[in-house]
Motif scaffolding. Sequence first.
Motif, PDB file in Angstrom:
ATOM      1  N   HIS A  82       0.901  -1.156  -0.159  1.00 20.36           N
ATOM      2  CA  HIS A  82       0.018   0.093   0.155  1.00 20.36           C
ATOM      3  C   HIS A  82       0.770   1.363  -0.019  1.00 20.36           C
ATOM      4  O   HIS A  82       0.815   2.372  -0.735  1.00 20.36           O
ATOM      5  CB  HIS A  82      -1.089   0.205   1.385  1.00 20.36           C
ATOM      6  N   GLU A  83       1.786   1.422   0.917  1.00 19.14           N
ATOM      7  CA  GLU A  83       2.689   2.507   0.869  1.00 19.14           C
ATOM      8  C   GLU A  83       3.558   2.733  -0.306  1.00 19.14           C
ATOM      9  O   GLU A  83       3.487   3.816  -0.807  1.00 19.14           O
ATOM     10  CB  GLU A  83       3.764   2.139   2.203  1.00 19.14           C
ATOM     11  N   GLU A  84       3.965   1.564  -0.997  1.00 15.51           N
ATOM     12  CA  GLU A  84       4.883   1.705  -2.231  1.00 15.51           C
ATOM     13  C   GLU A  84       3.620   2.349  -3.337  1.00 15.51           C
ATOM     14  O   GLU A  84       4.012   3.155  -4.102  1.00 15.51           O
ATOM     15  CB  GLU A  84       5.063   0.537  -2.714  1.00 15.51           C
ATOM     16  N   VAL A  85       2.658   1.806  -3.278  1.00 16.14           N
ATOM     17  CA  VAL A  85       1.723   2.405  -4.397  1.00 16.14           C
ATOM     18  C   VAL A  85       1.317   3.870  -4.140  1.00 16.14           C
ATOM     19  O   VAL A  85       1.381   4.562  -5.134  1.00 16.14           O
ATOM     20  CB  VAL A  85       0.406   1.357  -4.341  1.00 16.14           C
ATOM     21  N   MET A  86       1.180   4.233  -2.815  1.00 17.78           N
ATOM     22  CA  MET A  86       0.825   5.715  -2.424  1.00 17.78           C
ATOM     23  C   MET A  86       2.017   6.427  -2.923  1.00 17.78           C
ATOM     24  O   MET A  86       1.873   7.684  -3.557  1.00 17.78           O
ATOM     25  CB  MET A  86       0.640   5.616  -1.010  1.00 17.78           C
ATOM     26  N   GLN A  87       3.135   6.054  -2.717  1.00 17.77           N
ATOM     27  CA  GLN A  87       4.533   6.817  -3.106  1.00 17.77           C
ATOM     28  C   GLN A  87       4.411   6.963  -4.679  1.00 17.77           C
ATOM     29  O   GLN A  87       4.839   7.967  -5.163  1.00 17.77           O
ATOM     30  CB  GLN A  87       5.968   6.260  -2.598  1.00 17.77           C
ATOM     31  N   THR A 137      -9.622   5.685  -2.782  1.00 18.07           N
ATOM     32  CA  THR A 137     -11.007   5.459  -1.938  1.00 18.07           C
ATOM     33  C   THR A 137     -10.315   4.390  -0.994  1.00 18.07           C
ATOM     34  O   THR A 137     -10.006   3.408  -1.456  1.00 18.07           O
ATOM     35  CB  THR A 137     -12.127   5.115  -2.754  1.00 18.07           C
ATOM     36  N   GLU A 138     -11.235   4.450   0.359  1.00 20.32           N
ATOM     37  CA  GLU A 138     -10.695   3.353   1.498  1.00 20.32           C
ATOM     38  C   GLU A 138      -8.888   3.380   1.387  1.00 20.32           C
ATOM     39  O   GLU A 138      -8.521   2.365   1.938  1.00 20.32           O
ATOM     40  CB  GLU A 138     -11.170   2.094   1.165  1.00 20.32           C
ATOM     41  N   ALA A 139      -8.491   4.490   1.282  1.00 22.41           N
ATOM     42  CA  ALA A 139      -6.872   4.539   1.511  1.00 22.41           C
ATOM     43  C   ALA A 139      -6.571   5.923   2.113  1.00 22.41           C
ATOM     44  O   ALA A 139      -5.998   6.612   1.246  1.00 22.41           O
ATOM     45  CB  ALA A 139      -5.996   4.025   0.266  1.00 22.41           C
ATOM     46  N   PRO A 140      -7.126   6.305   3.013  1.00 21.76           N
ATOM     47  CA  PRO A 140      -6.998   7.970   3.411  1.00 21.76           C
ATOM     48  C   PRO A 140      -5.581   8.185   3.676  1.00 21.76           C
ATOM     49  O   PRO A 140      -5.213   9.463   3.791  1.00 21.76           O
ATOM     50  CB  PRO A 140      -8.109   8.283   4.648  1.00 21.76           C
ATOM     51  N   PHE A 141      -4.931   7.306   3.953  1.00 21.99           N
ATOM     52  CA  PHE A 141      -3.401   7.589   4.248  1.00 21.99           C
ATOM     53  C   PHE A 141      -2.696   8.013   3.045  1.00 21.99           C
ATOM     54  O   PHE A 141      -1.490   8.484   3.189  1.00 21.99           O
ATOM     55  CB  PHE A 141      -2.738   6.210   4.921  1.00 21.99           C
ATOM     56  N   TYR A 142      -3.209   7.804   1.840  1.00 28.31           N
ATOM     57  CA  TYR A 142      -2.789   8.762   0.868  1.00 28.31           C
ATOM     58  C   TYR A 142      -2.324  10.351   1.010  1.00 28.31           C
ATOM     59  O   TYR A 142      -1.552  10.796   0.500  1.00 28.31           O
ATOM     60  CB  TYR A 142      -3.559   8.584  -0.637  1.00 28.31           C
TER      61      TYR A 142
END
Length: 365
Positions: free
Chosen positions: A208-213, A229-234
């Motif tokens: 998840h973190e890698e995708v966000m970066q 969506t359903e990843a507010p840590f973005y």
Amino acid sequence: MQQFRSRNYDQYPFIVIWEVTRACALKCLHCRAEAQYTPDPRQLTFEEGKRLIDEIAQMDEPLFVFTGGDPLMRPDLFQLAEYAIKEKKLPVSMTPSATPKVTKAAIEKAKNIGLSRWAFSLDGSTSDIHDHFRGTKGSYDLTMRGIRSLQELQIPIQINTTVSNYNLTDLPRIAEKVGEMGAVLWSLFFLVPTGRGMQKDMIQPEQHEEVMQWLYQLGKSAPYGIKSTEAPFYRRVVTQAKKTESLQGVLPALPEKRFDVLGRAPKGVNDGDGFVFISHIGDVYPSGFLPVVCGNVRQESLLDLYRHSPVMKELRDKSLLKGKCGVCEFKELCGGSRARAFATTGDYLESDPACAYIPRAYRNN
């Protein structure tokens, strides 16, 4: 691009989604609705739908989305959309499934009534990946045909992609396709194990973190907007990256984005916090991925339920968050996916298991 006013999410949602039917010809692996082939006889009637639209029109002009199932399985869909757009002046988007019902004539009808955006799901850059995920052979070809019709009729295109173990490595190729088709928005849904979605299909926290970066870097040059969506840590990832770049003297990138008539939320939206969902039978939920019923529009006011339901009020109170999310310095900005917390722990106030970030409070112990 429409400029949405800043609003108090305690009072009004930014987005209202109505599942107009649960009927759908597809059998997607991740379907949160566990859609069925025929309409539920209990679904809201046309008159009940109009009354619901009347209520939504009193909620400070939220973005209004027709979803399903497949909205096109509802014969009165365009009458309802026309009422919302022309009579109630609501900005309306639609998320039909890619089936033979997506004809050029249907898309032209949507344009004529003033639909603001049409969203298609694309879960793979090839037919093999997409059709496997959608559970229906030929879905990819129908999606591409529908997108060509949208391009010809100049209706703004949104592409929805559910991120899972099935397509994680395919995301860069999907991103290229989104650019080629002229979409205004790429909306990535990060799988919540509810409905047909399985926990084994979720990617790992580090992934998840890698995708966000990667999404943050992609957003610097992509001609379309990017939304999670359903990843507010973005939002946390973007804030951290911008702070690092500022300290390094890196000038912010300002890519030229395609015109988007709907615009974007003035601040982050989360389950029950700027977001409300109405099911096909009128049940009200914090979102389509958080199956906790807060009431029913057949008996109660949608606005009252959004404002005063104990569940909704708890979801908006970040001081109630537990575990890692509860002590995180980014909890007001992010808040974690309440739907994923509920799906994995049974408690919507628990930590979001998809987030890899370790809060300062944990690091200092």
